[in-house]
Design an enzyme around this catalytic site. Structure first.
Site, PDB file in Angstrom:
ATOM      1  N   GLU A   1      56.818 -15.279 120.210  1.00  0.00           N
ATOM      2  CA  GLU A   1      56.737 -14.886 118.804  1.00  0.00           C
ATOM      3  C   GLU A   1      55.376 -14.319 118.443  1.00  0.00           C
ATOM      4  OE1 GLU A   1      56.702 -17.978 115.727  1.00  0.00           O
ATOM      5  OE2 GLU A   1      56.272 -19.464 117.278  1.00  0.00           O
TER       6      GLU A   1
ATOM      7  N   ASP B   1      59.805 -14.587 113.415  1.00  0.00           N
ATOM      8  CA  ASP B   1      59.497 -15.539 112.349  1.00  0.00           C
ATOM      9  C   ASP B   1      59.271 -14.767 111.055  1.00  0.00           C
ATOM     10  OD1 ASP B   1      57.961 -17.301 110.554  1.00  0.00           O
ATOM     11  OD2 ASP B   1      57.955 -18.677 112.258  1.00  0.00           O
TER      12      ASP B   1
ATOM     13  N   GLU C   1      61.886 -23.413 109.393  1.00  0.00           N
ATOM     14  CA  GLU C   1      60.613 -23.906 109.911  1.00  0.00           C
ATOM     15  C   GLU C   1      59.575 -23.792 108.799  1.00  0.00           C
ATOM     16  OE1 GLU C   1      57.794 -23.405 113.869  1.00  0.00           O
ATOM     17  OE2 GLU C   1      58.126 -21.710 112.537  1.00  0.00           O
TER      18      GLU C   1
END
Length: 268
Positions: free
Chosen positions: A152, A187, A249
């Site tokens: 990521e 993300d 998250e």
């Protein structure tokens, strides 16, 4: 946040138990997530808890583990980490061995590699070459277990010096890895913090993405606390046929269960 159309119900959501339910001891978070309606979870770094204890909670509450991270050394405490640091390749191999041992028990669908920091611009190419080699090593270890390797991009406001921080940088690394099945962990929060066009990237680049995480921006709390239009983002994923997990998250602004209106009312 406006309600999404009916198609969004096809998305599969997971709870990141490293951040959600912080009011509970770690092993009690599995029951709480299941009680709130989650059928899947992810864990950033499970290594402080015996894998068998985590497996027992997964089985007791019929939860799927969708993702864990490879240990990242001193990254979370401000250090450079492991995966992109040339002189720490032996340490990365040891971290990967620990991850594989946990993966055999937890059976995550994906494992994420955190690149680490490269604060010296003149070392960037060397660090990228090291990261590429470690990503290939990770895939070689995990692919026989049926586990996909992802990495990521992390924003450089929260984590200064992080090697991979933009979508363009991620795409460039994926080009270098085009002969593998490695994909990007996208993300939403980190991309929004970097002022990336999140919706457009999701509309055009899903083939590059193996896993998605989210938090609102700014603040990194639950949807509805920041400026992102999650109804639009989730609807896009649904319409594009994204069949992976979308993992919460974020750091709950209050208690986790009280902040799940986005999930309980609109997306279950």
């Amino acid at each position: 946040m406006s309600a999404p159309s009916q198609n969004t119900h096809s998305l599969r959501f997971a709870a990141n138990l490293s951040l959600l339910y912080p009011e509970l001891p770690f092993l009690q978070r599995f029951a709480a997530a299941a009680a709130d309606g989650f059928q899947a979870i992810e864990i950033q770094f499970p290594y402080d808890t015996p894998a068998e204890a985590i497996r027992a909670e997964l089985d007791a509450h019929q939860l799927t583990c969708v993702l864990i991270n490879v240990p990242a050394g001193d990254l979370m405490s401000g250090g450079r980490g492991l995966a992109c640091v040339p002189e720490r390749q032996d340490d990365y191999r040891q971290a990967l061995a620990q991850c594989v041992a946990y993966a055999r028990v937890l059976k995550p669908q994906r494992v994420n590699v955190l690149a680490g920091r490269c604060p010296e611009p003149d070392q960037r190419d060397f660090c990228l070459t090291t990261l590429e080699a470690n990503l290939r090593l990770t895939e070689q270890a995990l692919k026989p277990l049926g586990i996909q390797t992802v990495f990521e991009a992390i924003n450089t406001l929260d984590m200064p010096g992080f090697l991979v921080s933009t979508f363009a940088g991620s795409a460039h690394l994926l080009e270098r890895l085009s002969d593998t099945d490695i994909r990007l962990q996208f993300d939403i929060y980190h991309m929004a913090m970097m002022k990336e066009p999140v919706l457009r990237l999701l509309e055009t680049s899903l083939e590059m993405i193996g896993h998605i995480q989210f938090a609102d921006c700014p603040g990194r709390h639950e949807p509805g606390t920041g400026t992102l239009d999650f109804a639009q983002l989730f609807q896009c994923l649904s319409e594009k046929g994204y069949d992976g997990y979308v993992s919460a998250e974020y750091r709950p602004a209050g208690t986790t269960s009280d902040g799940l209106a986005w999930f309980k009312s609109s997306y279950q």
